[in-house]
Design a protein around this motif. Structure first.
Motif, PDB file in Angstrom:
ATOM      1  N   TYR A   1      34.224 -18.470 -10.671  1.00 37.64           N
ATOM      2  CA  TYR A   1      34.325 -18.918 -12.059  1.00 37.64           C
ATOM      3  C   TYR A   1      35.351 -20.046 -12.152  1.00 37.64           C
ATOM      4  CZ  TYR A   1      31.855 -14.679 -13.610  1.00 37.64           C
ATOM      5  OH  TYR A   1      30.926 -13.691 -13.819  1.00 37.64           O
ATOM      6  N   GLN A   2      35.090 -20.988 -13.031  1.00 35.51           N
ATOM      7  CA  GLN A   2      35.989 -22.137 -13.148  1.00 35.51           C
ATOM      8  C   GLN A   2      37.410 -21.713 -13.511  1.00 35.51           C
ATOM      9  OE1 GLN A   2      34.434 -25.366 -15.439  1.00 35.51           O
ATOM     10  NE2 GLN A   2      36.283 -26.583 -15.324  1.00 35.51           N
ATOM     11  N   GLN A   3      37.547 -20.706 -14.373  1.00 33.60           N
ATOM     12  CA  GLN A   3      38.885 -20.295 -14.804  1.00 33.60           C
ATOM     13  C   GLN A   3      39.669 -19.590 -13.700  1.00 33.60           C
ATOM     14  OE1 GLN A   3      36.029 -19.113 -16.045  1.00 33.60           O
ATOM     15  NE2 GLN A   3      36.093 -16.889 -16.372  1.00 33.60           N
ATOM     16  N   ASP A   4      38.987 -19.171 -12.628  1.00 33.60           N
ATOM     17  CA  ASP A   4      39.669 -18.488 -11.523  1.00 33.60           C
ATOM     18  C   ASP A   4      40.087 -19.442 -10.412  1.00 33.60           C
ATOM     19  OD1 ASP A   4      39.299 -16.082 -12.814  1.00 33.60           O
ATOM     20  OD2 ASP A   4      37.483 -15.558 -11.696  1.00 33.60           O
ATOM     21  N   ARG A   5      39.665 -20.685 -10.487  1.00 31.90           N
ATOM     22  CA  ARG A   5      39.939 -21.622  -9.396  1.00 31.90           C
ATOM     23  C   ARG A   5      41.383 -22.103  -9.424  1.00 31.90           C
ATOM     24  NH1 ARG A   5      34.547 -25.139 -10.831  1.00 31.90           N
ATOM     25  NH2 ARG A   5      33.031 -23.478 -10.381  1.00 31.90           N
TER      26      ARG A   5
ATOM     27  N   ASP B   1      41.161 -32.576 -17.086  1.00 30.51           N
ATOM     28  CA  ASP B   1      40.854 -31.317 -16.400  1.00 30.51           C
ATOM     29  C   ASP B   1      39.480 -31.328 -15.743  1.00 30.51           C
ATOM     30  OD1 ASP B   1      43.283 -30.205 -17.076  1.00 30.51           O
ATOM     31  OD2 ASP B   1      42.543 -29.419 -18.986  1.00 30.51           O
TER      32      ASP B   1
ATOM     33  N   ASN C   1      36.707 -31.487 -13.064  1.00 32.19           N
ATOM     34  CA  ASN C   1      36.645 -31.199 -11.637  1.00 32.19           C
ATOM     35  C   ASN C   1      35.766 -32.221 -10.925  1.00 32.19           C
ATOM     36  OD1 ASN C   1      38.224 -28.964 -11.987  1.00 32.19           O
ATOM     37  ND2 ASN C   1      36.561 -27.492 -11.862  1.00 32.19           N
TER      38      ASN C   1
END
Length: 235
Positions: free
Chosen positions: A141-145, A210, A212
């Motif tokens: 997940y993007q928020q976990d990267r 922000d 990526n």
């Protein structure tokens, strides 16, 4: 055990993905085992149990995944780790952090993990060394990267305990879809190919936003399993 079907009541109790409470947490739920055995998609389960009109309640647990690793152990067991079902816009979109073990005799074991022990993972590598599986990288997940870091986990195939390894040195960064090979004479893992996610930067290397950036990995990296040290190797 082969399930012809499960009851509607069982489906209602066990239909959602969930994290484990222990490391590992056995989660041999009847509906989950049914989904592993049948290979049904989440939508097929919705059709069978009559909940195709309840799409906002959350994703249905499913074993039909992509980005899931599958590792064959010497005893014939196959260890499946993580994986993703559907895309982010689908109501059944989910990235999993579980481990599903299929035994040669048909037995199935499912293990869950707390979020702080093992985050949802897909497109990682899984490399067997002795009786441990080294899990490296992930899209996730993007928020976990955590861009600039490389996740490394160790799965003990005797106990199925998951352990995060702290590494040092010149790591690949947030890498996924790569290859991993164990080099016995050096006791290291060789990581190459795949993609690396970085931040969008200006001409001076400052992060502008922000957003990526997804780049092809052009380097080869070695992880020494004794020292937990990363090295970049010139091709």
């Amino acid at each position: 055990m082969v399930y012809a079907t499960v009851s509607y009541e069982t489906f209602q109790r066990q239909k959602y993905p969930k994290f484990g409470h222990d490391n590992p947490h056995p989660m041999n739920f009847e509906f989950w085992l049914y989904m592993v055995e049948t290979g049904y998609s989440a939508w097929e389960a919705r059709e069978e149990f009559g909940c195709t009109n309840k799409l906002r309640e959350g994703p249905i647990w499913c074993f039909q995944r992509h980005g899931m690793s599958s590792t064959v152990l010497p005893d014939g067991c196959v260890v499946h780790i993580g994986g993703e079902h559907e895309e982010y816009f689908d109501p059944d979109y989910c990235i999993y952090n579980d481990v599903v073990v299929k035994h040669p005799n048909g037995e199935i074991n499912i293990y869950g993990y707390p979020m702080n022990f093992f985050q949802p993972s897909h497109y990682h590598s899984a490399t067997l060394v002795d009786n441990n599986i080294y899990i490296i990288g992930s899209l996730g997940y993007q928020q976990d990267r955590v861009l600039g870091e490389t996740r490394v986990f160790l799965l003990d195939c005797d106990t199925f305990e998951m352990k995060k390894l702290n590494t040092k040195g010149e790591n690949p960064g947030w890498i996924y879809e790569h290859s991993s090979e164990y080099i016995q004479e050096k006791n290291c893992l060789r990581i190459e190919k795949g993609k690396i996610i970085t931040f969008d930067t200006d001409s001076e290397g400052n992060s502008e936003n922000d957003k990526n950036v997804y780049e092809e990995n052009q380097e080869v990296f070695l992880l020494n399993l004794t020292t937990k040290q990363w090295f970049a190797v010139k091709k």
